[in-house]
Every structure is written in C-alpha cells, then in structure tokens.
Design an enzyme around this catalytic site. Sequence first.
Site, PDB file in Angstrom:
ATOM      1  N   CYS A   1     -20.237   5.280  -1.100  1.00  0.00           N
ATOM      2  CA  CYS A   1     -20.623   5.258   1.145  1.00  0.00           C
ATOM      3  C   CYS A   1     -21.475   5.318   1.491  1.00  0.00           C
ATOM      4  O   CYS A   1     -21.930   4.604   2.530  1.00  0.00           O
ATOM      5  CB  CYS A   1     -19.256   5.055   1.429  1.00  0.00           C
TER       6      CYS A   1
ATOM      7  N   HIS B   1     -19.584   2.537   8.249  1.00  0.00           N
ATOM      8  CA  HIS B   1     -19.169   2.329   6.822  1.00  0.00           C
ATOM      9  C   HIS B   1     -17.879   1.866   6.933  1.00  0.00           C
ATOM     10  O   HIS B   1     -17.036   2.045   7.819  1.00  0.00           O
ATOM     11  CB  HIS B   1     -19.372   3.448   5.914  1.00  0.00           C
TER      12      HIS B   1
ATOM     13  N   ASN C   1     -14.393  -2.543   1.483  1.00  0.00           N
ATOM     14  CA  ASN C   1     -14.544  -1.674   1.005  1.00  0.00           C
ATOM     15  C   ASN C   1     -15.663  -1.907   0.305  1.00  0.00           C
ATOM     16  O   ASN C   1     -15.373  -1.608  -0.614  1.00  0.00           O
ATOM     17  CB  ASN C   1     -14.567  -0.514   0.987  1.00  0.00           C
TER      18      ASN C   1
HETATM   19  N1  ACO Z   1       0.370  -2.229  -1.129  1.00  0.00           N
HETATM   20  C1  ACO Z   1       2.198  -0.862  -0.935  1.00  0.00           C
HETATM   21  N2  ACO Z   1       2.240  -0.138  -0.832  1.00  0.00           N
HETATM   22  C2  ACO Z   1       1.572   0.493  -1.190  1.00  0.00           C
HETATM   23  C3  ACO Z   1       0.240   0.612  -1.223  1.00  0.00           C
HETATM   24  C4  ACO Z   1      -0.404  -0.857  -1.375  1.00  0.00           C
HETATM   25  N3  ACO Z   1      -1.488  -1.285  -1.886  1.00  0.00           N
HETATM   26  N4  ACO Z   1      -0.528   1.862  -1.548  1.00  0.00           N
HETATM   27  C5  ACO Z   1       0.490   2.799  -1.373  1.00  0.00           C
HETATM   28  N5  ACO Z   1       1.639   1.926  -1.462  1.00  0.00           N
HETATM   29  C6  ACO Z   1       2.679   2.578  -0.659  1.00  0.00           C
HETATM   30  C7  ACO Z   1       3.184   4.536  -1.756  1.00  0.00           C
HETATM   31  O1  ACO Z   1       3.168   4.249  -2.661  1.00  0.00           O
HETATM   32  C8  ACO Z   1       3.742   4.974  -0.532  1.00  0.00           C
HETATM   33  O2  ACO Z   1       5.021   4.600  -0.894  1.00  0.00           O
HETATM   34  P1  ACO Z   1       6.188   5.800  -0.896  1.00  0.00           P
HETATM   35  O3  ACO Z   1       6.020   6.219   0.177  1.00  0.00           O
HETATM   36  O4  ACO Z   1       7.274   4.905  -0.983  1.00  0.00           O
HETATM   37  O5  ACO Z   1       5.641   7.274  -1.651  1.00  0.00           O
HETATM   38  C9  ACO Z   1       3.161   4.386   1.042  1.00  0.00           C
HETATM   39  O6  ACO Z   1       3.243   2.822   0.232  1.00  0.00           O
HETATM   40  C10 ACO Z   1       2.823   5.493   1.973  1.00  0.00           C
HETATM   41  O7  ACO Z   1       1.679   5.104   1.424  1.00  0.00           O
HETATM   42  P2  ACO Z   1       0.220   6.484   2.005  1.00  0.00           P
HETATM   43  O8  ACO Z   1      -0.567   6.730   1.181  1.00  0.00           O
HETATM   44  O9  ACO Z   1       1.005   7.659   3.243  1.00  0.00           O
HETATM   45  O10 ACO Z   1      -0.156   5.739   2.838  1.00  0.00           O
HETATM   46  P3  ACO Z   1      -1.094   5.847   4.004  1.00  0.00           P
HETATM   47  O11 ACO Z   1      -1.106   5.379   5.292  1.00  0.00           O
HETATM   48  O12 ACO Z   1      -1.758   6.691   4.050  1.00  0.00           O
HETATM   49  O13 ACO Z   1      -2.499   4.766   3.678  1.00  0.00           O
HETATM   50  C11 ACO Z   1      -4.614   4.349   3.373  1.00  0.00           C
HETATM   51  C12 ACO Z   1      -3.007   4.477   2.439  1.00  0.00           C
HETATM   52  C13 ACO Z   1      -4.487   3.512   3.190  1.00  0.00           C
HETATM   53  C14 ACO Z   1      -5.278   4.819   1.007  1.00  0.00           C
HETATM   54  C15 ACO Z   1      -5.260   5.239   3.694  1.00  0.00           C
HETATM   55  O14 ACO Z   1      -5.335   6.836   2.980  1.00  0.00           O
HETATM   56  C16 ACO Z   1      -6.598   5.085   3.759  1.00  0.00           C
HETATM   57  O15 ACO Z   1      -6.874   4.513   4.093  1.00  0.00           O
HETATM   58  N6  ACO Z   1      -7.240   6.294   3.376  1.00  0.00           N
HETATM   59  C17 ACO Z   1      -8.613   6.236   3.662  1.00  0.00           C
HETATM   60  C18 ACO Z   1      -9.363   6.077   1.907  1.00  0.00           C
HETATM   61  C19 ACO Z   1     -10.183   5.249   2.067  1.00  0.00           C
HETATM   62  O16 ACO Z   1     -10.545   4.195   2.396  1.00  0.00           O
HETATM   63  N7  ACO Z   1     -11.005   4.852   0.992  1.00  0.00           N
HETATM   64  C20 ACO Z   1     -12.269   4.563   0.947  1.00  0.00           C
HETATM   65  C21 ACO Z   1     -13.085   5.227  -0.067  1.00  0.00           C
HETATM   66  S1  ACO Z   1     -13.670   6.059   0.983  1.00  0.00           S
HETATM   67  C22 ACO Z   1     -14.458   5.952   1.644  1.00  0.00           C
HETATM   68  O17 ACO Z   1     -15.342   4.401   1.745  1.00  0.00           O
HETATM   69  C23 ACO Z   1     -15.478   6.692   2.940  1.00  0.00           C
END
Ligand code: ACO
Length: 328
Positions: free
Chosen positions: A115, A248, A278
């Site tokens: 990215c 990004h 993304n």
């Molecule tokens: N729909 C519904 N529920 C979901 C989904 C979904 N798509 N995905 C995960 N969940 C659930 C999980 O299973 C979890 O359930 P549980 O509590 O029963 O175990 C709950 O939602 C919370 O999950 P978390 O991972 O704690 O959610 P969080 O608020 O951290 O959000 C996310 C997850 C959006 C991936 C976040 O961590 C994030 O944005 N991280 C950055 C990752 C990113 O942007 N990556 C892109 C590539 S990296 C880059 O480009 C730099």
Amino acid sequence: MTVIHTRIIGTGSYLPEKILSNADLASVVETSDEWIQQRTGIRQRHIAADSEMTSDLALKASQRALDMAGIAPDKLDLIIVATTTPDMVFPSTACLLQAKLGAKGMPAFDVQAVCSGFVYALATADQFMRSGQYEHILVVGAEIYSRILDWQDRGTCVLFGDGAGAVVLKRSAEPGILAACLHADGSHAGILSVPGSVSGGKVSGRPLLQMDGTAVFKFAVKVLEEVAVETLAIAGLHKSDINWLIPHQANIRIIQATAKKLGLPMERVITTVDRHANTSAASVPLALDEAVRDGRIQPGQHVMLEGVGGGFTWGAVLIKWQAGSEDS
Ligand code: ACO
C-alpha cells in the site's frame, strides 16, 4: 549549478465498471452495511471484470494522465508501476503497460511496496529525475486485490477494491516535489501478508491476504504521523502548512486518527475510501486525481501524500502543487 526538480503535469485514474456494495457482500459473508461503514467508512468497492488485468487498469489511468499532460507515450523516458497484484510473475506489469501504450525503448520496472507502493514509486522517480537524465516519467499505482482475497473471510474481504491511478512527471526548474521519506521494517512482515509462492509449477503456501487488523491499525496511525512530520522537517515546513493531506485509503478511522495527530481538520483531508475501499498502491493516485480534477487542489498549495502497508513499509511525498500541461 541549476537544481533539477520534479513536478506533476498530469493525473489520471480508472475504476472498473462493476460496483460491489456492502449489501451485496452481506449476501456472501456474515456482515452488514452498518458494521462495515461503522468500522471502516467503506460503502462500496469496484471489482475488475474477469477479462481485465492490472496492466489494463494501469493503461486506462495512464492514458488519462498523458492526455492531461498533453504528451504522447513515446515522449516518456521511464515507466514505473507500483503493484502487488501483477498480471504474472514476469514480465513486469510496467513492461506490459509499455507495450499496451504502444511505446518502446525507455526503461520500465515495477515497485513492490504494497500500500506504500505509489509513494515509493514517486520518490524513486523523483531521484531519477534529479539525476538530470530524464525529462518525462510515468508513475502508476494499479491493483486487482479482488483476486488475492479470501471471499469467505469477512475480516478482510470487505476492506479492499480494485483500481488504478497515474501521474506524469516533468523535469522542472521549480519544485514540485519538495521532500520525500521512505521507511520499512521487515520484522512486521507477519501482520499483513499474502504468504504464497510459485514452486515446481504449483502454488505453494496460501496465496490469499491475511492480516492482524488491530496490529495494522495501530502501526499505521503511528507511522503516518511520524513520517509526515519527518517529511515536513526536510522541507522546512510545519503541520499547519499542509493544505491537503492524501493518506493511503485503508480505513476512515486510521485517516481520522492521523489527521487528528497532525492537527488537520477533515475538510483538508482527501478521502475516497467510502467509494473505493482500500485499493492498495492505487489509493493515493486515485484520490489525487479526483481532487485535482474537481479543482480542490490549486497551484501553490502543499499536498502531503502518505502510504503505509505490508512489509511493513511507509513513506510520504510532499508536493508544492504547480500543475499545468507540457506547454506551461
Ligand atoms: N462484519 C461483521 N463483523 C465482523 C466483520 C465483518 N466484516 N469482520 C470482523 N467482524 C467481527 C469480528 O469477528 C469480531 O467479532 P467477535 O467480537 O465476536 O470476535 C468483531 O467484529 C470485532 O472485530 P475486531 O477485529 O475487533 O474489529 P475492529 O473494530 O478492530 O475492526 C478492522 C476490524 C476494520 C479490520 C480494523 O481492525 C482495522 O481497520 N484494521 C486496519 C486494517 C486495515 O485497514 N487493513 C487494510 C490493509 S493495511 C493497510 O492498507 C495499511
């Protein structure tokens, strides 16, 4: 001695026709529009057609950038493509793009920094330009992430989309690019990866994206602020001098947290993550093209481009905008 600088004289982008909404995704995995929007800010993403390759997306974005610049492909002295989803193992997507542009002779190569790829490629192009050997350089970020996602994994498949963005650079007596900083820390390779490879005629390992979302989130917010400050310092500027921040586009919460740390209101941040999701190396040039074409970015303004992604890699390029075509 005349100092050589780099300026952008054309921007272009391309998004595949097919749109996949959050509601569409909710019929594939257990998720909801509400969850995706709340946690990521994403409403929809574009998905490439089966017949489209990354070089096809790159071609359309490049043609638009070349049109704005007012130059023909054979005037290019160098082509750099940032991608993590190349058409094939080799030749590079940059060579395939060169052929599709109907050009030959100039060097062409890919940059792989996930990215951060576009920011890495732009900083690399700036160094080539400063060498004095080159006058026009094409830099592209192009990706088809839909092909490296596990469509059963709701934690990752909702986050990404396909697209391409491009810029045409020209040698200039005035900056242009004021400063650039690139970094990497390979010890964090495990938090975001596609751990597959080709071996003995077969795919070995799992060639699908996997991620520790929380670790990625924390890392991204930390380094996006740090590298912006570092880049401003090289240019002798301050946070308040940033007119437009183009980070990004991974997640609106990462973008908001970065803007807050930099003391910037969201009105000065360009965001496309809601409509594009993304698009990895394509996200920054896609957002840049949108803001140039709708007139938000104006000559004389300071634009901070920032990338962060797998590797881990991160970096920033600070530009004093002075758009204009070949003739200006
Ligand atoms: N729909 C519904 N529920 C979901 C989904 C979904 N798509 N995905 C995960 N969940 C659930 C999980 O299973 C979890 O359930 P549980 O509590 O029963 O175990 C709950 O939602 C919370 O999950 P978390 O991972 O704690 O959610 P969080 O608020 O951290 O959000 C996310 C997850 C959006 C991936 C976040 O961590 C994030 O944005 N991280 C950055 C990752 C990113 O942007 N990556 C892109 C590539 S990296 C880059 O480009 C730099």
